[in-house]
Write a protein that holds these residues in place. Structure first.
Motif, short mmCIF file in Angstrom:
data_model
loop_
_atom_site.label_atom_id
_atom_site.label_comp_id
_atom_site.label_asym_id
_atom_site.label_seq_id
_atom_site.Cartn_x
_atom_site.Cartn_y
_atom_site.Cartn_z
N ARG A 156 0.84 -1.21 0.00
CA ARG A 156 0.00 0.00 0.00
C ARG A 156 0.88 1.26 0.00
N VAL A 157 1.92 1.26 0.82
CA VAL A 157 2.81 2.42 0.88
C VAL A 157 3.56 2.58 -0.44
N LEU A 158 4.00 1.47 -1.05
CA LEU A 158 4.65 1.55 -2.36
C LEU A 158 3.71 2.20 -3.37
N ASP A 159 2.46 1.78 -3.38
CA ASP A 159 1.48 2.39 -4.28
C ASP A 159 1.38 3.89 -4.04
N ALA A 160 1.31 4.29 -2.79
CA ALA A 160 1.20 5.71 -2.45
C ALA A 160 2.44 6.47 -2.91
N LEU A 161 3.62 5.92 -2.64
CA LEU A 161 4.86 6.59 -3.05
C LEU A 161 4.92 6.75 -4.57
N GLN A 162 4.43 5.77 -5.28
CA GLN A 162 4.52 5.83 -6.74
C GLN A 162 3.52 6.79 -7.37
N THR A 163 2.57 7.29 -6.60
CA THR A 163 1.64 8.29 -7.16
C THR A 163 2.29 9.66 -7.27
N ASP A 164 3.30 9.93 -6.43
CA ASP A 164 3.89 11.27 -6.31
C ASP A 164 2.83 12.30 -5.94
N GLU A 165 1.79 11.85 -5.24
CA GLU A 165 0.69 12.72 -4.80
C GLU A 165 0.61 12.66 -3.27
N LEU A 166 -0.25 13.48 -2.71
CA LEU A 166 -0.55 13.42 -1.27
C LEU A 166 -1.61 12.35 -1.06
N CYS A 167 -1.32 11.37 -0.24
CA CYS A 167 -2.24 10.26 -0.01
C CYS A 167 -2.72 10.27 1.44
N PRO A 168 -4.03 10.29 1.65
CA PRO A 168 -4.55 10.34 3.02
C PRO A 168 -4.38 9.00 3.74
N CYS A 169 -4.66 9.03 5.02
CA CYS A 169 -4.63 7.83 5.86
C CYS A 169 -5.47 6.73 5.22
N ASN A 170 -4.95 5.52 5.24
CA ASN A 170 -5.63 4.33 4.73
C ASN A 170 -5.94 4.39 3.23
N TRP A 171 -5.26 5.26 2.50
CA TRP A 171 -5.44 5.36 1.05
C TRP A 171 -5.04 4.04 0.40
N HIS A 172 -5.77 3.66 -0.67
CA HIS A 172 -5.45 2.48 -1.45
C HIS A 172 -5.41 2.84 -2.93
N LYS A 173 -4.64 2.10 -3.67
CA LYS A 173 -4.48 2.32 -5.10
C LYS A 173 -5.85 2.43 -5.77
N GLY A 174 -5.98 3.47 -6.61
CA GLY A 174 -7.22 3.71 -7.32
C GLY A 174 -8.12 4.73 -6.64
N GLU A 175 -7.87 5.02 -5.38
CA GLU A 175 -8.67 6.01 -4.66
C GLU A 175 -8.15 7.41 -4.97
N GLU A 176 -8.98 8.41 -4.66
CA GLU A 176 -8.60 9.81 -4.85
C GLU A 176 -7.42 10.17 -3.94
N THR A 177 -6.52 10.94 -4.48
CA THR A 177 -5.45 11.53 -3.68
C THR A 177 -5.91 12.92 -3.23
N LEU A 178 -5.14 13.53 -2.37
CA LEU A 178 -5.48 14.87 -1.87
C LEU A 178 -4.96 15.92 -2.85
N HIS A 179 -5.75 16.98 -3.02
CA HIS A 179 -5.34 18.07 -3.90
C HIS A 179 -5.37 19.35 -3.10
N VAL A 180 -4.26 20.06 -3.12
CA VAL A 180 -4.16 21.32 -2.38
C VAL A 180 -4.82 22.41 -3.22
N ALA A 181 -5.73 23.15 -2.59
CA ALA A 181 -6.47 24.19 -3.34
C ALA A 181 -5.64 25.43 -3.48
#
Length: 181
Positions: A156-181
Motif C-alpha cells: 500500500r505504501v509503495l502504491d502511495a509513493l509511486q503516485t507522487d501525490e498526497l495520499c490520506p490515511c488508509n489510502w489504497h491504489k485507485g482512490e482519490e489523492t489529496l489536492h491542495v487548493a
C-alpha cells in the motif's frame, strides 16, 4: 539507523535463489543488479525460526503485485547462503520463493543500515526498506522481533509513493489523492 531520504548503502552479497542444484542455488547480488527498479529489502533475524517464515511467505504471496509495480523484493538475514538453502529445502512455504534471500554473514549491510541488534548475537532487526530507483530510502518499517510485519501495508505504501501525490490515511491504489487548493 538510516531513514527516509538517506542513500541505501552499497552491498555485494551472495543470495540463495533456487533449491534446484548447488550450481543454480547461489547468485551474487549488488545494488546494480536491479538498476532502475524499486527495491523492497526486508530483513529478518534468523532462519529456522517461527515468525520469520510467516513474513517471508506473506511477501512471496504478494511478489507478483510488487513486480507489477516494478519493485524487486529481497529478503535478508545474517545467515549464510547455505543455511538459507537448507531452510528453503526444509520449510514447505519457502521452497518456491520468487525472490532472492541475501546472506549478510559479515553483518556489513545491517551495520551500515543501523539495524543490528545490540545483544551478543548481533542479528538483523525485523526491518523493511522501500528504496526508489535512484537508491534513496523512501519508507522504513521496523517491528519488535516478536511481531510480524504486514506485507499488504508495505505494498500500500509503495502504491502511495509511486503516485507522487498526497495520499490520506488508509489510502489504497485507485482512490482519490489529496489536492491542495
Amino acid at each position: 539507523m538510516l531513514t527516509i531520504g538517506d542513500k541505501f548503502p552499497h552491498f555485494n552479497l551472495t543470495a540463495t535463489v533456487s533449491i534446484e542444484s548447488l550450481e543454480k542455488a547461489f547468485f551474487p547480488i549488488t545494488n546494480d543488479t536491479y538498476k532502475n527498479k524499486w527495491l523492497l529489502v526486508f530483513f529478518y533475524p534468523k532462519d529456522f525460526t517461527f515468525v520469520c517464515p510467516t513474513e517471508i511467505k506473506g511477501f512471496a504471496d504478494l511478489n507478483s503485485q510488487f513486480a507489477d509495480r516494478d519493485c524487486q523484493i529481497l529478503a535478508a538475514s545474517t545467515d549464510s547462503e547455505f543455511v538459507h538453502l537448507a531452510w528453503r529445502k526444509d520449510h514447505k512455504d519457502l521452497r518456491d520463493l520468487p525472490f532472492p534471500m541475501l546472506a549478510d554473514i559479515n553483518k556489513d549491510l545491517i551495520t551500515a543500515l543501523g539495524i543490528k541488534t545490540n545483544d551478543r548475537e548481533g542479528v538483523a532487526q525485523r526491518a523493511s526498506f522501500l528504496v526508489d530507483p535512484e537508491g534513496i530510502i523512501r519508507f522504513v518499517y521496523v517491528t519488535d522481533g516478536s511481531v510480524g510485519r504486514n506485507p499488504q501495508e508495505v505494498l500500500r505504501v509503495l502504491d502511495a509513493l509511486q503516485t507522487d501525490e498526497l495520499c490520506p490515511c488508509n489510502w489504497h491504489k485507485g482512490e482519490e489523492t489529496l489536492h491542495v487548493a
